[in-house]
Design an enzyme around this catalytic site. Sequence first.
Site, PDB file in Angstrom:
ATOM      1  N   ASP A 261      59.803  81.800  32.593  1.00  0.00           N
ATOM      2  CA  ASP A 261      59.266  80.774  31.597  1.00  0.00           C
ATOM      3  C   ASP A 261      57.932  80.361  32.049  1.00  0.00           C
ATOM      4  O   ASP A 261      57.704  79.573  33.157  1.00  0.00           O
ATOM      5  CB  ASP A 261      60.560  79.706  31.615  1.00  0.00           C
ATOM      6  CG  ASP A 261      60.111  78.577  30.722  1.00  0.00           C
ATOM      7  OD1 ASP A 261      59.697  78.718  29.529  1.00  0.00           O
ATOM      8  OD2 ASP A 261      60.483  77.329  31.144  1.00  0.00           O
TER       9      ASP A 261
ATOM     10  N   THR B 114      55.570  78.967  25.849  1.00  0.00           N
ATOM     11  CA  THR B 114      54.826  78.343  26.907  1.00  0.00           C
ATOM     12  C   THR B 114      53.840  79.308  27.713  1.00  0.00           C
ATOM     13  O   THR B 114      52.685  78.605  27.981  1.00  0.00           O
ATOM     14  CB  THR B 114      55.936  77.686  27.930  1.00  0.00           C
ATOM     15  OG1 THR B 114      56.815  78.470  28.312  1.00  0.00           O
ATOM     16  CG2 THR B 114      56.410  76.460  27.613  1.00  0.00           C
ATOM     17  N   THR B 115      54.207  80.407  27.704  1.00  0.00           N
ATOM     18  CA  THR B 115      53.341  81.705  28.092  1.00  0.00           C
ATOM     19  C   THR B 115      52.164  81.825  27.518  1.00  0.00           C
ATOM     20  O   THR B 115      51.059  81.699  27.856  1.00  0.00           O
ATOM     21  CB  THR B 115      54.229  82.627  28.502  1.00  0.00           C
ATOM     22  OG1 THR B 115      55.433  82.589  29.137  1.00  0.00           O
ATOM     23  CG2 THR B 115      53.386  83.686  29.628  1.00  0.00           C
TER      24      THR B 115
ATOM     25  N   ASP C 265      65.596  76.968  25.687  1.00  0.00           N
ATOM     26  CA  ASP C 265      64.442  77.647  24.997  1.00  0.00           C
ATOM     27  C   ASP C 265      65.086  78.119  23.683  1.00  0.00           C
ATOM     28  O   ASP C 265      64.359  77.594  22.596  1.00  0.00           O
ATOM     29  CB  ASP C 265      63.849  79.006  25.708  1.00  0.00           C
ATOM     30  CG  ASP C 265      62.648  78.470  26.720  1.00  0.00           C
ATOM     31  OD1 ASP C 265      62.627  77.258  26.953  1.00  0.00           O
ATOM     32  OD2 ASP C 265      61.954  79.495  27.013  1.00  0.00           O
TER      33      ASP C 265
END
Length: 527
Positions: free
Chosen positions: A60, A93-94, A395
């Site tokens: 994550d 988020t990446t 997530d």
Amino acid sequence: MAGGPKKHELYKESARKKDVRTTNIEAAKAVADAVRTSLGPRGMDKMVAAANGEVIITNDGATILQKMTVTQPAAKMLVELSKSQDVVAGDGTTSVVVICGALLKKCQELLEKGVHPTVISDSFNKAAQKACEVLESIAIPVNLDDRDALLRAATTSLSSKVVSQYSSLLSPMAVDAVLQVIDPARPHMLDLRDIRVVNKAGGTVDDSELVPGLVFDQKAAKTAGGPTRMEKAKIGLIQFCLSPPKSDLENNVVVSDYTQMDRVYKEERNYILNLVKKVKATGCNVLLIQKSILRDAVTDLSLHYLAKAKIMVVRDIERDEIEFISKTLGCLPIAHVDHMKPEKLGTAELVEEVECGKGRVVKVTGIQNKGRTATVLLRGSNKLVLEEADRSLHDALCVIRCLVNKRFLIAGGASPENEITFQLSNWAKTLTGMDSYCVRAFAEALEVVPYTLAENAGLNPIQIVTELRNLHAKGEKYAGINVKKGSITNMLEENVVQPMLVTSSAITLATECVRMILKIDDIVPTR
């Protein structure tokens, strides 16, 4: 000296500004490259080792960056960036950090060509707005009653995680939990605090379940031989202490005489018996007792009397769980013994203590007029797997929350980014002056997503990206990289979908961050 500043003085100043900008961009790019390899279903996982010997294995982006010790101020902005993406969308988020890094790289090229930072900043803003319009044009509206669509989105989100092989179990759990919580009266409001995840080590992830009721991580107090199973339960949630009162200050009472000592004990016993009688009088047979700091919430004596009265006790309920419990059971927290009334109790068919791995948990099932909450019991063989499963489930829940807030799905597998690249490049040709250059740079920067996906999957990135460009130019909007087959396919047919909010917020947030870094021309340290 009236002739104005000399030439070399001026030049020195701008060199300093250029240096500050360059170091900022370089630092931010380094952070982006650190998480780049963990993008996509074939991305690598990172092992984060803390100074105290704690180890986390995660995929994550937000978690990795949060645990990284970043000192450079501009690089810290990227950490904040992934945090805000985590808040807005919960997933992607990446990608947001990777996109930001690519945009910064393009900025550097434009700055070297002598484009003014403000010009780049304004053009990027226009390009980001246009990109969101493109996304809306290719999005597919989704209905919340369509469970399959929600499942596909949740599965896509889980595909890049460590626990992806369990996605067939975790996705339906996430979807059902959200559907339980959504209030038909306010369909656009979804509070993830209404979904409680209880982690229990032992067993495998396969043993996880969505509990139709409530689960307490605590054991039932059975020191005095109290019951551990109760049918037709009347549940009271109390916030007062079942123990003899204490004086506020530390003061000593000297008792010299045995008779006086007996009197003290007798008073204590009577006091507690009185409390227990009042509790029993309401018909309550399961007590949930909030943790108390100042005095013991329960003493051995009170536990003994409660056991005699056949009342099951679960103690050490955390303060922040009170709201959730009262919402679920439909009971009210009771702050004083005089307020114990039958109408403040919750009712359930069964409260029992069950074995769960090494420990035990208390399960409450068959709750009458249950509030809109859901409880998930997560299991895992060790702490690392459990924590990662927890993050992945979070997530997946966030992805479904995005769909609740904005009911549009887009294809996954880097197809939206490619479509934006294609449409923005065409749009750039119609613009004039510097705008055209900057928008084209923005469009090219977004190709980092398909490039990285292909690279992480061990495919030939240049060949894949070129082929994708070609297909999108021919009008195949949904063509994307199928990482599992190692080829390019239509992503909608492969059931790879994600909420529009994830990509649109990633692009807008990344652009904002880039504009902010661009506008900085000096770092002023303060003491």
